[in-house]
Write a protein that holds these residues in place. Structure first.
Motif, PDB file in Angstrom:
ATOM      1  N   SER B  58       0.822  -1.213   0.000  1.00  0.00           N
ATOM      2  CA  SER B  58       0.000   0.000   0.000  1.00  0.00           C
ATOM      3  C   SER B  58       0.859   1.267   0.000  1.00  0.00           C
ATOM      4  N   PHE B  59       2.165   1.120   0.295  1.00  0.00           N
ATOM      5  CA  PHE B  59       3.054   2.280   0.264  1.00  0.00           C
ATOM      6  C   PHE B  59       3.099   2.884  -1.130  1.00  0.00           C
ATOM      7  N   THR B  61       0.753   3.077  -3.398  1.00  0.00           N
ATOM      8  CA  THR B  61      -0.486   3.539  -4.025  1.00  0.00           C
ATOM      9  C   THR B  61      -0.467   5.045  -4.244  1.00  0.00           C
ATOM     10  N   ASN B  64      -1.274   7.140  -1.162  1.00  0.00           N
ATOM     11  CA  ASN B  64      -0.192   7.279  -0.200  1.00  0.00           C
ATOM     12  C   ASN B  64       0.882   8.229  -0.712  1.00  0.00           C
ATOM     13  N   ASN B  67      -0.260  11.576  -0.028  1.00  0.00           N
ATOM     14  CA  ASN B  67      -0.169  11.840   1.409  1.00  0.00           C
ATOM     15  C   ASN B  67       1.246  12.258   1.822  1.00  0.00           C
ATOM     16  N   LEU B  68       2.243  11.623   1.167  1.00  0.00           N
ATOM     17  CA  LEU B  68       3.633  11.941   1.508  1.00  0.00           C
ATOM     18  C   LEU B  68       3.884  13.439   1.419  1.00  0.00           C
ATOM     19  N   GLN B  71       1.955  15.358   4.186  1.00  0.00           N
ATOM     20  CA  GLN B  71       2.513  15.062   5.511  1.00  0.00           C
ATOM     21  C   GLN B  71       3.854  15.751   5.727  1.00  0.00           C
ATOM     22  N   ARG B 248      -7.581   8.594  -6.910  1.00  0.00           N
ATOM     23  CA  ARG B 248      -7.150   7.935  -5.690  1.00  0.00           C
ATOM     24  C   ARG B 248      -8.261   7.874  -4.634  1.00  0.00           C
ATOM     25  N   ASN B 379       5.843   8.067   7.228  1.00  0.00           N
ATOM     26  CA  ASN B 379       4.709   7.455   6.539  1.00  0.00           C
ATOM     27  C   ASN B 379       4.826   5.926   6.496  1.00  0.00           C
ATOM     28  N   LEU B 383       2.517   2.985   8.151  1.00  0.00           N
ATOM     29  CA  LEU B 383       1.850   1.918   7.394  1.00  0.00           C
ATOM     30  C   LEU B 383       2.179   0.551   7.975  1.00  0.00           C
TER      31      LEU B 383
END
Lengths: 251, 419
Positions: B58-59, B61, B64, B67-68, B71, B248, B379, B383
């Motif tokens: 899932s890292f 996707t 994500n 999100n990086l 974040q 997404r 992150n 996960l």
């Protein structure tokens, strides 16, 4: 007799109760190397700093090209064309040769640095001094040898159409070959018409390149002589005791 | 005649322009000599991403990946400002809580004073600048070590935040523009347009610079090297924009979630601005000079105090922008905004990216690369369902490793006669 390019007359300087310079007279001529010698604490650095505008003088005159001048800040000295290369060279290791040569006096076009012009000027100055030992003038100063650093510091001083260049012990930390290189450069500066003042402890260096020798002894000018007229031994005597035969301070 | 000779020399210089192989060799020499720049950060990023991608698919996707950015944005922006202070060989331990104070100013201006978003943003950034002037003056004019000044500010700013938030309440932020900064995305078309414009401008800048230098007979980057640089930027950025433009959302029928997060162009603009200041303006040159040899800079007529204060102003103002991003992402400001790990992650980001703690060496890009490393650790560990304990331990170790690499690189450089 020609007028000295830089002349100091009757200079007094004290730090608090300690008088470091007493009535000092000193001259440097264009096209000549004048060696300024003296033992530790004789006042060589103080004299140079007075001329460079770092220390204010208590009394005395500074003449440039025969005219009285006021040198109260390093900028005044720079404006006259007096540049001092200090013993520690004052280079930034993390900058390259061009950046160091123009440090604080960067050429700009508008808001941005004019790198191309600075690089051209630095290149021209270095080749004018016949410096070929550096690989690239975009090399970091950190990667240069002691002699190359000295060369960069001297080139930095020459870049600004300077007329008097004062070198504070330029060979003190150098090996034999590098010393020879730097002395050759010193000679070339004088041959280009600059007045060069060389502070040195090394009699071999002094006799190798200088035209005149000025010896300070305990804050007084013991003698100013032509190098050709004196011997090693006489200069050493002037440095250590202030007089040598006819020369020097009257007892 | 002499004109002819000059022209001939210019031609020779142009012919001898370094080839791409030459550039690669020079880079290899620099790395071996201890000047590794951003290399450890890039290698670390690749290794970390590979490990996390294998351990947790899932890292990789799209959601994500997006999100990086959101974040890591606040820490990265604060780190970019810290680079200026670190370049001087100083430190700003208060940057985290300075961002908290500025975020509180933003929140109070928006809610209690009822001002529009632009007034609040300007007020927050101005607050940061004032903080920078005070810290910088205490360091430069009074001469207190920056470690102590900013440690004192670190404590005091926590108190300031508490006072502004009435001893610990939480102010929520509802202004749509401020909230959008860290939570909304650009439309896919706008993303591609921005991508195209950036690549074209980058290529144009590189080419005109090389052409101008070649025309004056100076050593210029060869076309092949420029093509390689522009090409790799185009590929990497293109890939990123493509992935970010993928759908997404978990439920695309009810809500669509695509596009490049708005923080990306914000970070990009700040990166370009500060890189320009550091590389092309006298102020930037003087920052490197003061960090390299302050005494030499002083003797060269540079106003060292002014440079120091300027660096602190930039640092605290960037902290303010970081605080705005953090407030936007959380939709609120609370007493812990800019607290806990923010400062250490930011210092870590700058140092991991290759900025030296000893001053004189570093780039704004380092902060972005290091910020990416920190964001990936945070992150990826999340996960893998590790708790805060492991995250702190890993990030602390990475920071120590980066500082160790920095110190060893200096020793290596000294041994290689580079210092």
């Amino acid at each position: 007799m020609t007028t000295p390019l830089l002349e100091v007359r009757g200079l007094d300087k004290s730090f608090g109760p300690v008088q470091v310079l007493h009535d000092v007279a000193f001259s440097a001529y264009a096209g000549e190397v004048t060696a300024l010698v003296g033992d530790n604490g004789a006042g060589k650095s103080t004299l140079v700093k007075c001329v460079g505008g770092i220390h204010p003088v208590d009394a005395g005159r500074i003449l440039f090209d025969g005219d009285d001048v006021q040198v109260s800040t390093p900028r005044d000295a720079g404006a006259l064309g007096i540049e001092i290369v200090y013993q520690d060279l004052a280079l930034c290791d993390n900058l390259d040769i061009v950046q160091n040569m123009f440090l604080g006096r960067e050429r700009r076009s508008g808001l941005v640095l004019d790198e191309a012009t600075m690089e051209e000027m630095a290149e021209r100055t270095l080749s004018g001094l016949s410096v070929r030992s550096v690989k690239s003038i975009r090399q970091q100063v950190a990667s240069l040898s002691g002699g190359q650093r000295q060369t960069v510091a001297i080139a930095k001083a020459v870049l600004w159409n300077s007329r008097v260049v004062i070198l504070d012990e330029p060979t003190a930390a150098l090996g034999v070959a590098q010393t020879a290189q730097v002395l050759e450069l010193v000679r070339r500066l004088a041959d280009q018409g600059l007045a060069v003042v060389l502070i040195s402890h090394n009699m071999n260096d002094v006799f190798a390149v200088s035209d005149r020798i000025a010896a300070l002894y305990l804050g007084r000018m013991a003698a100013q002589v032509r190098t050709a007229d004196v011997t090693h031994a006489q200069v050493v005597e002037l440095i250590t005791s202030g007089r040598s035969g006819e020369l020097g301070i009257a007892p | 005649m002499s004109k002819l000779v000059q022209d001939k020399e210019a031609i020779i210089a142009a012919v001898q322009a370094p080839s791409i192989g030459h550039s690669a060799r020079a880079y290899g020499e620099r790395v071996r000599g201890g000047d590794m720049g951003a290399l450890p950060a890039v290698i670390g990023l690749v290794v970390l991403c590979t490990v996390f991608a294998i351990a947790r698919p899932s890292f990789l996707t799209a959601i994500n990946f997006a999100n990086l950015f959101t974040q890591g944005a606040a820490v990265t922006v604060i780190a970019m400002g810290l680079v200026f202070v670190l370049l001087l060989g100083e430190i700003d331990l208060s940057a985290g809580f300075a961002s908290g104070v500025c975020a509180a100013v933003l929140a109070v201006t928006l809610t209690d004073l009822g001002q529009p978003w632009y007034v609040a943003v300007v007020a927050a950034i101005l607050t940061g600048s004032v903080i920078g002037v005070v810290l910088g003056s205490l360091v430069a004019k009074v001469g207190i070590p920056s470690f102590v000044v900013t440690l004192a500010a670190f404590l005091a700013f926590q108190g300031v935040v508490l006072i502004m938030l009435d001893e610990g309440t939480n102010i929520s932020i509802v202004d749509p523009v401020v909230v959008a900064i860290a939570t909304k995305n650009m439309t896919p078309a706008l993303g591609w347009a921005l991508y195209a414009v950036s690549v074209v401008i980058y290529a144009a800048v590189q080419l005109t610079r090389a052409r101008r230098r070649a025309a004056r007979g100076l050593v210029a980057d060869p076309f092949s090297l420029i093509a390689a640089r522009v090409g790799s930027l185009a590929v990497i950025a293109g890939l990123a924009v493509y992935v970010l433009n993928l759908e997404r959302s978990r439920n695309p029928l009810t809500i669509s979630l695509t596009g490049v997060p708005i923080v990306v162009p914000v970070i990009l603009a700040l990166l370009v601005l500060w890189t320009f200041v550091l590389r092309r303006m006298p102020f930037g040159r003087h920052i490197y000079a003061v960090g390299g040899n302050a005494e030499a800079a002083r003797r060269a007529g540079i106003d060292v105090d002014r440079i120091k204060i300027g660096a602190f102003v930039i640092c605290s103002s960037m902290a303010a922008i970081g605080g705005i991003i953090a407030a936007s992402r959380a939709n609120s400001v609370d007493p812990n905004t800019g607290g806990s790990t923010v400062l250490l992650y930011a210092v870590g980001a700058a140092v991991i990216g290759g900025t030296s703690l000893f001053g004189g060496k570093g780039r704004v890009l380092d902060a972005v690369l290091g910020g990416a490393v920190v964001a990936v650790i945070e992150n990826g560990m999340g996960l893998m369902q590790y708790g805060s304990s492991v995250k702190y331990l890993v990030t602390g170790s990475v920071l120590l490793l980066a500082a160790g690499v920095d110190a060893l690189a200096r020793r290596r450089a000294a041994a290689a006669g580079l210092r």
